[in-house]
Enzyme design. Structure first.
Site, PDB file in Angstrom:
ATOM      1  N   CYS A  74       0.669  -1.160   0.036  1.00  0.00           N
ATOM      2  CA  CYS A  74       0.211  -0.123   0.018  1.00  0.00           C
ATOM      3  C   CYS A  74       1.116   1.398  -0.322  1.00  0.00           C
ATOM      4  O   CYS A  74       0.929   1.609  -0.938  1.00  0.00           O
ATOM      5  CB  CYS A  74      -0.780   0.196   0.991  1.00  0.00           C
ATOM      6  SG  CYS A  74      -2.192   0.958   1.048  1.00  0.00           S
ATOM      7  N   HIS A 130      -4.024  -4.950   0.926  1.00  0.00           N
ATOM      8  CA  HIS A 130      -3.113  -5.585   1.464  1.00  0.00           C
ATOM      9  C   HIS A 130      -3.436  -7.022   1.786  1.00  0.00           C
ATOM     10  O   HIS A 130      -4.051  -7.743   2.549  1.00  0.00           O
ATOM     11  CB  HIS A 130      -3.823  -5.007   2.860  1.00  0.00           C
ATOM     12  CG  HIS A 130      -3.252  -3.127   3.460  1.00  0.00           C
ATOM     13  ND1 HIS A 130      -2.130  -3.164   4.420  1.00  0.00           N
ATOM     14  CD2 HIS A 130      -3.844  -2.323   2.564  1.00  0.00           C
ATOM     15  CE1 HIS A 130      -2.547  -1.798   3.963  1.00  0.00           C
ATOM     16  NE2 HIS A 130      -2.754  -1.432   3.242  1.00  0.00           N
ATOM     17  N   GLU A 153      -1.781  -8.946   3.876  1.00  0.00           N
ATOM     18  CA  GLU A 153      -1.838  -9.644   4.927  1.00  0.00           C
ATOM     19  C   GLU A 153      -2.848  -9.792   5.945  1.00  0.00           C
ATOM     20  O   GLU A 153      -2.607 -10.370   6.678  1.00  0.00           O
ATOM     21  CB  GLU A 153      -0.278  -8.074   6.103  1.00  0.00           C
ATOM     22  CG  GLU A 153      -1.259  -6.976   6.057  1.00  0.00           C
ATOM     23  CD  GLU A 153      -1.395  -6.577   4.847  1.00  0.00           C
ATOM     24  OE1 GLU A 153      -2.057  -5.217   5.279  1.00  0.00           O
ATOM     25  OE2 GLU A 153      -1.290  -6.101   4.467  1.00  0.00           O
TER      26      GLU A 153
END
Length: 231
Positions: free
Chosen positions: A108, A209, A211
């Site tokens: 990001c 994102h 994660e």
């Protein structure tokens, strides 16, 4: 030996003091990829080499907007909060890691600051882009996808997703002009750049994102597995 992955920190002002922190999801994704996360708080520029000597790979995480002065623009009304000292530290960190040929992965804001470090520019807000823009700050849960991306063949994402992926989205800025040596390898349907890689250096980054999605989508974990494996 497991690879040591340096991870930059976010900053936040609390009770007149800045704290440095990182979301656990980044760390868990690295650990699941058989890496050892090493947190990297900002240090004086002359001490960055000592930080880099401790790690095998570098991850630049999300956070606030990049100060537009760093890509030779004045701030526009829809610019969000910026952190100039963090920008300067991370850009210096990226440049020094590049000199040492340390693999870098950005998420990001990480993608955006990598682009700026290589001389690129950003849309200070997606509304400043000339085309009609999709919703890139989703109303869905963070672990759920909200839009599709189209992925180029021979890119770092193609072995994982093939030519199409489903990603989450939490940003109001995006790449405008690419930095020197960088190429776009994935786009959203509105032609916003969703992933980049360097043409010759071990540098990759995504605008979404992964994660946040690793626990429910093995493909997202594979992005971290792939990065740690090449460190």
């Amino acid at each position: 030996m497991k690879k040591r992955i340096g991870v930059t920190c976010s900053e936040e002002l609390q009770n007149d003091k800045y704290i440095h922190f990182i979301k656990q999801d980044y760390l868990q994704a690295i650990i699941a990829a058989q890496g050892i996360p090493v947190l990297l708080p900002p240090v004086p520029i002359e001490d960055i080499d000592m930080q880099l000597d401790m790690i095998d790979g570098l991850m630049i995480i999300g956070g606030c907007d990049v100060n537009p002065l760093l890509y030779h623009e004045n701030p526009l009304p829809l610019l969000g909060e910026t952190d100039y000292p963090r920008d300067l530290y991370e850009i210096a960190l990226i440049k020094k890691a590049t000199q040492k040929n340390i693999p870098i992965f950005g998420v990001c804001r990480g993608l955006q600051v990598i682009n700026v470090a290589f001389g690129g520019t950003l849309y200070q807000d997606l509304s400043y882009a000339p085309q009609k823009i999709l919703l890139h700050s989703q109303k869905e849960r963070r672990e759920c996808a909200s839009h599709t991306i189209n992925i180029q063949e021979n890119s770092f994402l193609y072995p994982i997703f093939q030519d199409r992926g489903y990603v989450n989205s939490f940003h109001h800025q995006a790449i405008d002009h690419l930095g020197k040596g960088l190429k776009a390898v994935a786009y959203s349907e509105d032609q916003m750049i969703e992933a980049i890689e360097h043409i010759s250096l071990p540098i990759t980054a995504v605008q979404f994102h992964p994660e946040d999605m690793c626990k429910t989508d093995q493909k997202m974990q594979e992005i971290f597995n792939q990065f740690v494996a090449k460190c």
